[in-house]
Design a protein around this motif. Structure first.
Motif, PDB file in Angstrom:
ATOM      1  N   ARG A  51       0.821  -1.217   0.000  1.00 58.15           N
ATOM      2  CA  ARG A  51       0.000   0.000   0.000  1.00 58.15           C
ATOM      3  C   ARG A  51       0.851   1.261   0.000  1.00 58.15           C
ATOM      4  NH1 ARG A  51      -5.304  -0.956   0.425  1.00 58.15           N
ATOM      5  NH2 ARG A  51      -5.934  -2.890   1.390  1.00 58.15           N
ATOM      6  N   GLY A  52       1.865   1.307   0.824  1.00 57.11           N
ATOM      7  CA  GLY A  52       2.747   2.462   0.898  1.00 57.11           C
ATOM      8  C   GLY A  52       2.500   3.300   2.138  1.00 57.11           C
ATOM      9  N   TYR A  53       3.564   3.862   2.654  1.00 57.43           N
ATOM     10  CA  TYR A  53       3.507   4.756   3.814  1.00 57.43           C
ATOM     11  C   TYR A  53       3.127   6.153   3.343  1.00 57.43           C
ATOM     12  CZ  TYR A  53       5.256   7.909   7.409  1.00 57.43           C
ATOM     13  OH  TYR A  53       5.370   8.912   8.335  1.00 57.43           O
ATOM     14  N   VAL A  54       2.132   6.748   3.980  1.00 55.48           N
ATOM     15  CA  VAL A  54       1.685   8.096   3.637  1.00 55.48           C
ATOM     16  C   VAL A  54       2.211   9.050   4.709  1.00 55.48           C
ATOM     17  CG1 VAL A  54      -0.301   9.584   3.173  1.00 55.48           C
ATOM     18  CG2 VAL A  54      -0.409   7.140   2.587  1.00 55.48           C
ATOM     19  N   ASP A  55       3.076   9.993   4.298  1.00 60.23           N
ATOM     20  CA  ASP A  55       3.652  10.934   5.268  1.00 60.23           C
ATOM     21  C   ASP A  55       2.691  12.086   5.562  1.00 60.23           C
ATOM     22  OD1 ASP A  55       3.877  12.773   3.169  1.00 60.23           O
ATOM     23  OD2 ASP A  55       6.027  12.464   2.898  1.00 60.23           O
ATOM     24  N   GLU A  56       3.137  13.039   6.393  1.00 56.63           N
ATOM     25  CA  GLU A  56       2.302  14.157   6.822  1.00 56.63           C
ATOM     26  C   GLU A  56       1.821  15.014   5.661  1.00 56.63           C
ATOM     27  OE1 GLU A  56       5.914  14.380   7.792  1.00 56.63           O
ATOM     28  OE2 GLU A  56       5.315  12.709   9.030  1.00 56.63           O
ATOM     29  N   ASP A  57       2.601  15.047   4.577  1.00 57.53           N
ATOM     30  CA  ASP A  57       2.250  15.862   3.409  1.00 57.53           C
ATOM     31  C   ASP A  57       1.359  15.120   2.421  1.00 57.53           C
ATOM     32  OD1 ASP A  57       3.868  17.930   4.405  1.00 57.53           O
ATOM     33  OD2 ASP A  57       5.649  17.061   3.457  1.00 57.53           O
ATOM     34  N   GLY A  58       1.048  13.852   2.710  1.00 59.40           N
ATOM     35  CA  GLY A  58       0.216  13.065   1.813  1.00 59.40           C
ATOM     36  C   GLY A  58       0.981  12.321   0.738  1.00 59.40           C
ATOM     37  N   THR A  59       2.315  12.370   0.781  1.00 58.61           N
ATOM     38  CA  THR A  59       3.140  11.658  -0.195  1.00 58.61           C
ATOM     39  C   THR A  59       3.180  10.177   0.162  1.00 58.61           C
ATOM     40  OG1 THR A  59       4.517  13.627  -0.432  1.00 58.61           O
ATOM     41  CG2 THR A  59       5.432  11.553  -1.260  1.00 58.61           C
ATOM     42  N   VAL A  60       3.008   9.336  -0.845  1.00 58.51           N
ATOM     43  CA  VAL A  60       3.033   7.885  -0.638  1.00 58.51           C
ATOM     44  C   VAL A  60       4.440   7.379  -0.947  1.00 58.51           C
ATOM     45  CG1 VAL A  60       2.068   5.661  -1.335  1.00 58.51           C
ATOM     46  CG2 VAL A  60       0.603   7.689  -1.248  1.00 58.51           C
ATOM     47  N   HIS A  61       5.017   6.638  -0.007  1.00 52.23           N
ATOM     48  CA  HIS A  61       6.361   6.059  -0.144  1.00 52.23           C
ATOM     49  C   HIS A  61       6.221   4.547  -0.182  1.00 52.23           C
ATOM     50  CE1 HIS A  61       8.062   9.996   0.922  1.00 52.23           C
ATOM     51  NE2 HIS A  61       7.082  10.044   1.813  1.00 52.23           N
ATOM     52  N   ARG A  62       6.587   3.922  -1.305  1.00 47.74           N
ATOM     53  CA  ARG A  62       6.422   2.468  -1.448  1.00 47.74           C
ATOM     54  C   ARG A  62       7.747   1.727  -1.538  1.00 47.74           C
ATOM     55  NH1 ARG A  62       2.634   0.572  -5.745  1.00 47.74           N
ATOM     56  NH2 ARG A  62       2.493  -1.202  -4.371  1.00 47.74           N
ATOM     57  N   HIS A  63       8.769   2.347  -2.115  1.00 47.20           N
ATOM     58  CA  HIS A  63      10.041   1.662  -2.332  1.00 47.20           C
ATOM     59  C   HIS A  63      10.981   1.931  -1.164  1.00 47.20           C
ATOM     60  CE1 HIS A  63       8.950   0.636  -6.424  1.00 47.20           C
ATOM     61  NE2 HIS A  63       8.431   1.847  -6.503  1.00 47.20           N
ATOM     62  N   GLY A  64      11.647   0.881  -0.715  1.00 46.52           N
ATOM     63  CA  GLY A  64      12.571   1.030   0.393  1.00 46.52           C
ATOM     64  C   GLY A  64      13.603  -0.072   0.394  1.00 46.52           C
ATOM     65  N   ALA A  65      14.387  -0.097   1.455  1.00 47.58           N
ATOM     66  CA  ALA A  65      15.421  -1.117   1.604  1.00 47.58           C
ATOM     67  C   ALA A  65      15.516  -1.517   3.074  1.00 47.58           C
ATOM     68  CB  ALA A  65      16.769  -0.597   1.108  1.00 47.58           C
ATOM     69  N   MET A  66      15.842  -2.777   3.279  1.00 46.16           N
ATOM     70  CA  MET A  66      16.010  -3.334   4.616  1.00 46.16           C
ATOM     71  C   MET A  66      17.360  -4.044   4.653  1.00 46.16           C
ATOM     72  SD  MET A  66      13.726  -6.256   6.561  1.00 46.16           S
ATOM     73  CE  MET A  66      12.251  -5.252   6.603  1.00 46.16           C
ATOM     74  N   ARG A  67      18.106  -3.816   5.713  1.00 46.71           N
ATOM     75  CA  ARG A  67      19.391  -4.500   5.875  1.00 46.71           C
ATOM     76  C   ARG A  67      19.215  -5.738   6.728  1.00 46.71           C
ATOM     77  NH1 ARG A  67      21.267  -3.753  10.936  1.00 46.71           N
ATOM     78  NH2 ARG A  67      20.527  -1.923  12.084  1.00 46.71           N
ATOM     79  N   LEU A  68      20.180  -6.626   6.654  1.00 48.64           N
ATOM     80  CA  LEU A  68      20.161  -7.794   7.526  1.00 48.64           C
ATOM     81  C   LEU A  68      20.262  -7.329   8.978  1.00 48.64           C
ATOM     82  CD1 LEU A  68      22.571 -10.268   5.685  1.00 48.64           C
ATOM     83  CD2 LEU A  68      20.082 -10.411   5.864  1.00 48.64           C
ATOM     84  N   ALA A  69      19.599  -8.019   9.858  1.00 46.96           N
ATOM     85  CA  ALA A  69      19.625  -7.674  11.280  1.00 46.96           C
ATOM     86  C   ALA A  69      20.873  -8.237  11.942  1.00 46.96           C
ATOM     87  CB  ALA A  69      18.385  -8.226  11.976  1.00 46.96           C
ATOM     88  N   THR A  70      21.342  -7.524  12.936  1.00 41.74           N
ATOM     89  CA  THR A  70      22.454  -8.002  13.759  1.00 41.74           C
ATOM     90  C   THR A  70      21.884  -8.520  15.080  1.00 41.74           C
ATOM     91  OG1 THR A  70      22.764  -5.859  14.826  1.00 41.74           O
ATOM     92  CG2 THR A  70      23.991  -6.244  12.778  1.00 41.74           C
ATOM     93  N   ALA A  71      22.719  -9.189  15.842  1.00 41.05           N
ATOM     94  CA  ALA A  71      22.290  -9.654  17.164  1.00 41.05           C
ATOM     95  C   ALA A  71      21.886  -8.463  18.026  1.00 41.05           C
ATOM     96  CB  ALA A  71      23.405 -10.441  17.839  1.00 41.05           C
TER      97      ALA A  71
END
Length: 162
Positions: A51-71
């Motif tokens: 669906r996408g994250y909608v910020d305070e200005d109403g902009t939809v953010h759909r693309h992102g990146a996730m890194r591997l988790a550490t301990a």
């Protein structure tokens, strides 16, 4: 480090290049992006939210990146007061630590994850589990019409695209 979206075409190459993470003295995302001893190690995975994250200005953010988790990423939420008061908050804190980019949002913190739609949070929880436990972003699915089995890449792309 160069970021690449995982696709069916490059999945094997990325899986071969991905080795178990070595202990890091440095906390946070910088340590994950620049692992010692193996600069070619793939530690960041791109995604596209349903669906996408909608910020305070109403902009939809759909693309992102996730890194591997550490301990450290997995241990830090255990001492967070919000998690102690409400154990369900653990995934919010954990996701906020490993999401390195979300559209043009400068700082992905727990408040950002809190304001995401439930479907996007569920997607990110499954994505986290896949990249940190299974080492890939593929999922086996079955066609409801023909019962044919195939794999899809959860990291992004629109349905029906090759």
């Amino acid at each position: 480090m160069r970021r690449r979206t995982v696709t069916a075409g490059n999945l094997e190459e990325i899986l071969q290049a991905t080795a178990p993470a070595t202990p890091q003295d440095q906390p946070g995302p910088a340590a994950a992006r620049a692992p010692r001893g193996n600069p070619g190690q793939h530690t960041e995975f791109e995604f596209e939210l349903p669906r996408g994250y909608v910020d305070e200005d109403g902009t939809v953010h759909r693309h992102g990146a996730m890194r591997l988790a550490t301990a450290r990423d997995e241990l830090r939420p255990q001492i967070d007061l919000r998690v102690k008061e409400n154990p369900a908050y653990l995934s919010v804190v954990l996701l906020s630590q490993v999401i390195t980019r979300l559209g043009t949002v400068g700082d992905v913190h727990a408040g950002v994850v809190e304001r995401m739609y439930a479907t996007d949070v569920a997607f990110l929880q499954d994505f986290y589990r896949r990249v940190n436990s299974e080492g890939h972003t593929r999922a086996a699915v079955t066609c409801p019409h023909c019962d044919g089995g195939f794999e899809v890449d959860l990291s992004g792309g629109r349905l029906g695209e090759s």
